[in-house]
Design an enzyme around this catalytic site. Structure first.
Site, PDB file in Angstrom:
ATOM      1  N   GLU A 351     -69.693 -80.752 -34.983  1.00 38.71           N
ATOM      2  CA  GLU A 351     -69.058 -82.066 -35.139  1.00 38.71           C
ATOM      3  C   GLU A 351     -68.027 -82.027 -36.267  1.00 38.71           C
ATOM      4  OE1 GLU A 351     -71.081 -86.047 -36.339  1.00 38.71           O
ATOM      5  OE2 GLU A 351     -71.003 -86.082 -34.138  1.00 38.71           O
ATOM      6  N   HIS A 382     -87.716 -64.199 -26.299  1.00 42.30           N
ATOM      7  CA  HIS A 382     -88.270 -64.340 -24.941  1.00 42.30           C
ATOM      8  C   HIS A 382     -87.474 -65.355 -24.138  1.00 42.30           C
ATOM      9  CE1 HIS A 382     -91.748 -62.086 -26.425  1.00 42.30           C
ATOM     10  NE2 HIS A 382     -91.670 -62.859 -27.496  1.00 42.30           N
ATOM     11  N   LYS A 511     -68.600 -93.191 -25.883  1.00 42.00           N
ATOM     12  CA  LYS A 511     -69.402 -94.386 -26.178  1.00 42.00           C
ATOM     13  C   LYS A 511     -68.779 -95.620 -25.524  1.00 42.00           C
ATOM     14  CE  LYS A 511     -70.756 -92.813 -30.831  1.00 42.00           C
ATOM     15  NZ  LYS A 511     -70.620 -93.130 -32.278  1.00 42.00           N
TER      16      LYS A 511
HETATM   17  O1  F6P Z   1     -71.488 -90.385 -32.506  1.00 40.02           O
HETATM   18  C1  F6P Z   1     -71.558 -89.471 -33.520  1.00 40.02           C
HETATM   19  C2  F6P Z   1     -72.137 -90.143 -34.747  1.00 40.02           C
HETATM   20  O2  F6P Z   1     -71.236 -91.079 -35.254  1.00 40.02           O
HETATM   21  C3  F6P Z   1     -72.489 -89.129 -35.792  1.00 40.02           C
HETATM   22  O3  F6P Z   1     -71.384 -88.717 -36.561  1.00 40.02           O
HETATM   23  C4  F6P Z   1     -73.517 -89.883 -36.572  1.00 40.02           C
HETATM   24  O4  F6P Z   1     -74.302 -89.042 -37.404  1.00 40.02           O
HETATM   25  C5  F6P Z   1     -74.331 -90.511 -35.434  1.00 40.02           C
HETATM   26  O5  F6P Z   1     -73.352 -90.831 -34.443  1.00 40.02           O
HETATM   27  C6  F6P Z   1     -75.130 -91.722 -35.832  1.00 40.02           C
HETATM   28  O6  F6P Z   1     -74.275 -92.680 -36.386  1.00 40.02           O
HETATM   29  P1  F6P Z   1     -74.921 -93.877 -37.248  1.00 40.02           P
HETATM   30  O7  F6P Z   1     -75.640 -93.248 -38.409  1.00 40.02           O
HETATM   31  O8  F6P Z   1     -73.743 -94.709 -37.666  1.00 40.02           O
HETATM   32  O9  F6P Z   1     -75.868 -94.621 -36.362  1.00 40.02           O
END
Ligand code: F6P
Length: 542
Positions: A351, A382, A511
């Site tokens: 990431e 394995h 998302k």
């Molecule tokens: O979608 C990736 C992300 O934004 C990560 O960078 C982050 O750690 C995770 O989702 C959770 O985000 P949050 O802590 O804002 O819920």
């Protein structure tokens, strides 16, 4: 001008084409001083990087590249709290969270008061829960704490609490992260509402995975708790950068722990996100973990580049990726307490550096982050070691193992029975054997049994590069050192590749589209907007 057009990069290309890329590791080991010269001790950590396809000249050219890319200045910027995340106009001050800012300066020093204030609040909460003074709605002490979070709000605490599992804790810890509800139902069905406390951990406080799980948890509590205020004040703690959103959700101010935008999600376990870790090992243990990371911060900030562990590991991976064409990296811990370490590094590394546009917004003309994955080493033997030994894809490996286990009696197996010690020795033996065979290939076959391997199907090409990191033992301190090492190594690579490791724009569109596909699952008329495949899939699930 892209780094690939620079003189230092071209010098490495010439070095590679002149034969460095085809040299055999077994030939390099004719130099008997090699393993001694290509290893470094730092307190309870030892790095053997001699099984990489590098020579002194390779390292010299890599260090020239680091100098050309102004790595020392970038390290200074990072540890001084300057803006290193330019697309979000933020600093990345995870090192400021460690050991009272002992090894940071500038703005990273300036935030120490707010950090310590929050750690004091965290410490009081940890003590109240661990001592049994935090009571549920029926007056019983809390026995089980459930962390609800995902990504950086889950993986760090999950990984660290498992790594330190032999440290006895008065609290049972559980982790819910996945949006599908499987973990939620599996965990909640075995818990008692009277004695369960939820940590709602989310940097943004907008992550649907987390918020949907939190709503399910709230409904589960509401089955037996009528009063909403009681439910929230005695069974929810929030950890976020958004206090107003925590309050709006219903979490009382006294139950809120904050952290800040200058802590990246995947760099946040050192902050109040690490609350589950402190619940497991106590606040003093949590501070030992911070201290371990601070030892690595000091080393990273002060050691000469040629003897700097994160710098060397980062540069060698750049050599592997950009000049040897190795685009896969396996993380292989030889202790099942580190089962979640690969998952943690998957987010930390991919990431951070899974990017193809440089800091100027231009598409890069070279490879960046490798595909990184891993598994507990003995188990992976394995599973996918066949590919490592005889596949067509070159893979660079990081072997990680503890020299000692201080938990023999923790398993009820005292040393005199020997079985755990014997198994620990087997794990180490396999760790060393595998990196040896990956390096030597056929040359590792003992003379006495060479005939058994006289077949094209039993040929081991070898020459696969690896690092081996030995920790004195798995402790809060050594784990802090290890994780900080990979944070800084990831940063080193980002500087060479001229990319920003601290943003993650690539995760946003999925998302957003998920909101649309969800709407279409609820109302199939909306499915018509999609491609035929997506439409077809949606129609199959309604
Ligand atoms: O979608 C990736 C992300 O934004 C990560 O960078 C982050 O750690 C995770 O989702 C959770 O985000 P949050 O802590 O804002 O819920």
């Amino acid at each position: 001008m892209g780094v690939e057009k620079s003189s230092a990069w071209k010098a490495l290309l010439e070095h590679s084409n002149a034969g460095a890329s085809s040299q055999k590791l077994m030939d390099l080991f004719k130099d008997e001083s090699r393993s001694e010269r290509f290893s470094i001790d730092l307190e309870e950590m030892f790095l053997d990087y001699s099984k990489n396809r590098i020579t002194d000249q390779t390292l010299e050219l890599l260090l020239d590249l680091a100098t050309q890319q102004q790595l020392p200045n970038w390290i200074e910027k990072l540890l001084s709290g300057e803006e290193v995340n330019d697309t979000e106009h933020r600093s990345a001050m995870h090192a400021a969270l460690r050991a009272g800012g002992a090894n940071v300066k500038g703005k990273a020093k300036d935030v120490q008061v707010q950090i310590e204030t929050e750690f004091k609040k965290m410490s009081l909460i940890v003590e109240k829960i661990r001592s049994g003074h935090w009571r549920g709605f029926s007056g019983k002490p809390i026995t089980d704490v459930v962390n609800i979070g995902v990504g950086g709000s889950d993986l760090g605490p999950l990984m660290m609490t498992n790594a330190l599992q032999t440290i006895k804790s008065p609290i049972n810890l559980h982790f819910i992260s996945s949006i599908d509800g499987t973990q939620t139902s599996n965990i909640l069905k075995n818990l008692n509402q009277e004695t369960t406390l939820f940590l709602l951990a989310s940097k943004s406080f907008t992550t649907i995975d987390t918020l949907s799980n939190a709503e399910t948890a709230k409904d589960w509590l509401a089955e037996v708790v009528d009063d909403a205020d009681t439910l929230l004040s005695q069974h929810f703690i929030g950890v976020s950068t958004k206090p107003d959103m925590m309050s709006e959700w219903g979490i009382p101010k006294d139950n809120q722990l904050v952290f800040w935008d200058w802590v990246g999600g995947r760099y946040s376990m050192w902050s109040t996100i690490g609350l589950p870790i402190a619940l497991q090992i106590g606040m003093s243990g949590f501070r030992e973990m911070l201290e371990g990371a601070s030892v690595m911060d000091k080393h990273f900030g002060e050691a000469p580049l040629s003897r700097n562990i994160p710098v060397l590991m980062g540069l060698i991976d750049v050599w592997n990726i950009n000049f040897l064409g190795i685009h896969a990296k396996a993380i292989l811990p030889y202790d099942a307490r580190l089962k979640y370490l690969p998952s943690y590094f998957e987010q930390l590394v991919m990431e951070s550096n899974g990017k193809s546009v440089n800091r100027s917004g231009e598409k890069v003309a070279y490879k960046t982050c490798p595909i990184l994955w891993g598994e507990v080493g003995p188990n992976a033997q394995h599973a996918f070691y066949q590919l490592l030994h005889q596949g067509t894809q070159p893979v660079m490996c990081d072997f990680i193992a503890p020299v000692e286990r201080d938990d023999f009696d923790a398993h009820g197996l005292t040393e005199k029975e020997g079985s755990l010690r014997y198994q620990h020795e087997l794990a180490l033996a396999n760790c060393f054997a595998q990196s040896r065979v990956l390096m030597l290939g056929d040359a590792a076959i003992p003379d006495a049994i060479k005939a058994q391997f006289d077949s094209p199907f039993k040929h081991y090409p070898g020459n696969q590069p690896s690092n081996t990191i030995l920790l004195k033992s798995i402790s809060a301190k050594t784990m802090g050192m290890l994780v900080a090492l990979y944070e800084h190594k990831t940063f080193v690579e980002s500087v060479i590749w001229e990319i920003n490791p601290f943003d993650q724009w690539g995760v946003e569109l999925g998302k957003l589209i998920a909101k649309e596909t969800h709407a279409a699952i609820k109302d199939t008329k909306k499915a018509e907007e999609f491609d035929a495949s997506t439409q077809g899939l949606i129609k199959r699930v309604i």
